[in-house]
Write an enzyme that holds these catalytic residues in place. Structure first.
Site, PDB file in Angstrom:
ATOM      1  N   ASP A   1       0.856  -1.183   0.000  1.00 53.59           N
ATOM      2  CA  ASP A   1       0.000   0.000   0.000  1.00 53.59           C
ATOM      3  C   ASP A   1       0.894   1.236   0.000  1.00 53.59           C
ATOM      4  O   ASP A   1       1.603   1.492   0.979  1.00 53.59           O
ATOM      5  CB  ASP A   1      -0.914   0.001   1.231  1.00 53.59           C
ATOM      6  CG  ASP A   1      -1.739   1.272   1.337  1.00 53.59           C
ATOM      7  OD1 ASP A   1      -2.257   1.727   0.298  1.00 53.59           O
ATOM      8  OD2 ASP A   1      -1.861   1.814   2.455  1.00 53.59           O
TER       9      ASP A   1
ATOM     10  N   GLY B   1       1.378   4.918   0.373  1.00 53.72           N
ATOM     11  CA  GLY B   1       0.768   6.114   0.929  1.00 53.72           C
ATOM     12  C   GLY B   1       1.668   7.320   0.767  1.00 53.72           C
ATOM     13  O   GLY B   1       2.811   7.212   0.318  1.00 53.72           O
ATOM     14  N   ASN B   2       1.177   8.477   1.159  1.00 55.87           N
ATOM     15  CA  ASN B   2       1.948   9.697   1.007  1.00 55.87           C
ATOM     16  C   ASN B   2       3.143   9.766   1.947  1.00 55.87           C
ATOM     17  O   ASN B   2       4.143  10.405   1.637  1.00 55.87           O
ATOM     18  CB  ASN B   2       1.043  10.917   1.254  1.00 55.87           C
ATOM     19  CG  ASN B   2       0.064  11.136   0.114  1.00 55.87           C
ATOM     20  OD1 ASN B   2       0.443  11.505  -0.980  1.00 55.87           O
ATOM     21  ND2 ASN B   2      -1.216  10.897   0.390  1.00 55.87           N
TER      22      ASN B   2
ATOM     23  N   GLY C   1      -9.888   6.741  -3.627  1.00 51.66           N
ATOM     24  CA  GLY C   1      -8.532   6.272  -3.364  1.00 51.66           C
ATOM     25  C   GLY C   1      -8.470   4.767  -3.216  1.00 51.66           C
ATOM     26  O   GLY C   1      -9.379   4.151  -2.624  1.00 51.66           O
ATOM     27  N   ALA C   2      -7.425   4.162  -3.757  1.00 46.80           N
ATOM     28  CA  ALA C   2      -7.298   2.702  -3.708  1.00 46.80           C
ATOM     29  C   ALA C   2      -7.242   2.188  -2.280  1.00 46.80           C
ATOM     30  O   ALA C   2      -7.732   1.088  -1.984  1.00 46.80           O
ATOM     31  CB  ALA C   2      -6.056   2.266  -4.477  1.00 46.80           C
ATOM     32  N   ASP C   3      -6.653   2.961  -1.374  1.00 45.56           N
ATOM     33  CA  ASP C   3      -6.602   2.536   0.017  1.00 45.56           C
ATOM     34  C   ASP C   3      -7.993   2.538   0.648  1.00 45.56           C
ATOM     35  O   ASP C   3      -8.335   1.660   1.446  1.00 45.56           O
ATOM     36  CB  ASP C   3      -5.647   3.406   0.820  1.00 45.56           C
ATOM     37  CG  ASP C   3      -5.979   4.900   0.742  1.00 45.56           C
ATOM     38  OD1 ASP C   3      -6.711   5.316  -0.184  1.00 45.56           O
ATOM     39  OD2 ASP C   3      -5.476   5.652   1.594  1.00 45.56           O
TER      40      ASP C   3
ATOM     41  N   THR D   1       2.738  25.782  27.329  1.00 44.03           N
ATOM     42  CA  THR D   1       2.483  25.807  25.887  1.00 44.03           C
ATOM     43  C   THR D   1       2.543  24.411  25.271  1.00 44.03           C
ATOM     44  O   THR D   1       1.703  24.033  24.449  1.00 44.03           O
ATOM     45  CB  THR D   1       3.481  26.737  25.180  1.00 44.03           C
ATOM     46  OG1 THR D   1       3.337  28.053  25.715  1.00 44.03           O
ATOM     47  CG2 THR D   1       3.230  26.780  23.681  1.00 44.03           C
TER      48      THR D   1
END
Length: 260
Positions: free
Chosen positions: A12, A14-15, A113-115, A190
């Site tokens: 798979d 992915g980005n 998307g294929a995923d 913070t």
């Protein structure tokens, strides 16, 4: 070793990561996550695949099936060609016009998307319907499958990692922080305030979206979560019934079995 018809490699793309799984007789026995690198050459990908397989003691000659899903078009052919050259296998590329156990109800089925297709296929095969699949990746996707096995579509939003990067990069005084839950939802410094906003804010987003999806799909909707950041969020909410980090790979296996 002779090829076993039930030995499958699933990739798979992915980005951020490549998720890779090795299935033996339908069971996921090995899995890896590698970084996605647009600059990596075809040969580099091929050698990397050989390396992880060799490290796991898997003979490439034992693999008879290969399936790929990709949301990174420039890498699809590069990875496919690397597999052909170094593994001697021609991959099945996942797309909406293959034989599936779900019907695609998207306005443009080819745009899904294929995923997301793989996630929907796995959810439909492994769980009862209706279902909502949440994939926590570079982007977070919510995917809806109704009680009749129709993939309706869903929602896409920036993943928690992208949200953290944007907060750091687009503000002058806020620091880069670890993605982890702070001691309290009310941050007293913070760093803790940012962690609270990212973690608990994302949890609230997930819970709100699940409520909205159930209003359409039904109160008995099964909620399934997957993806690289799945544990980061799911440990702080009870709206998710099943945590399946490798659900997409299971979907790829099922798609391959239906189309071989």
């Amino acid at each position: 070793m002779a090829k076993d018809l039930e030995n499958l490699l699933a990739i798979d793309i992915g980005n951020t990561n490549l998720a890779i799984g090795f299935f033996q007789n339908g069971k996921l026995t090995e899995h890896w996550r590698l970084s996605t690198d647009h600059k990596r050459m075809q040969d580099e990908y091929g050698l990397q695949f050989l390396g992880v397989l060799d490290h796991a003691g898997i003979d490439t000659a034992s693999i008879s099936g290969l399936v790929i899903s990709s949301v990174v078009p420039p890498l699809t052919d590069k990875v496919a060609q690397a597999c052909t050259k170094y593994l001697g296998l021609s991959p099945l590329i996942v797309q909406s016009d293959l034989k599936l156990n779900v019907k695609i109800g998207y306005d443009d089925p080819g745009a899904v998307g294929a995923d997301r297709i793989a996630d929907a296929v796995a959810a439909s095969a492994l769980f009862s319907l209706p279902a909502c699949v949440i994939d926590f990746g570079t982007a977070t996707t919510f995917n809806a499958i109704d009680k009749n096995g129709l993939y309706l579509g869903g929602a896409i939003l920036p993943g928690i990692g992208l949200s953290a990067e944007a907060l750091f990069e687009r503000t002058a005084k806020l620091p880069s922080i670890e993605l982890a839950a702070p001691p309290s939802v009310i941050g007293t410094n913070t760093r803790h305030a940012m962690q609270s906003g990212l973690i608990y804010g994302y949890v609230a987003l997930v819970e709100g979206m699940v409520t909205k999806f159930k209003e359409i799909l039904g109160k008995n909707t099964i909620v399934i979560a997957t993806g690289g950041h799945v544990h980061l969020i799911c440990q702080h909410t009870d709206v998710i019934a099943h945590i399946e980090p490798w659900l997409t790979l299971d979907g790829l296996r099922i798609i391959w079995e239906m189309n071989r």
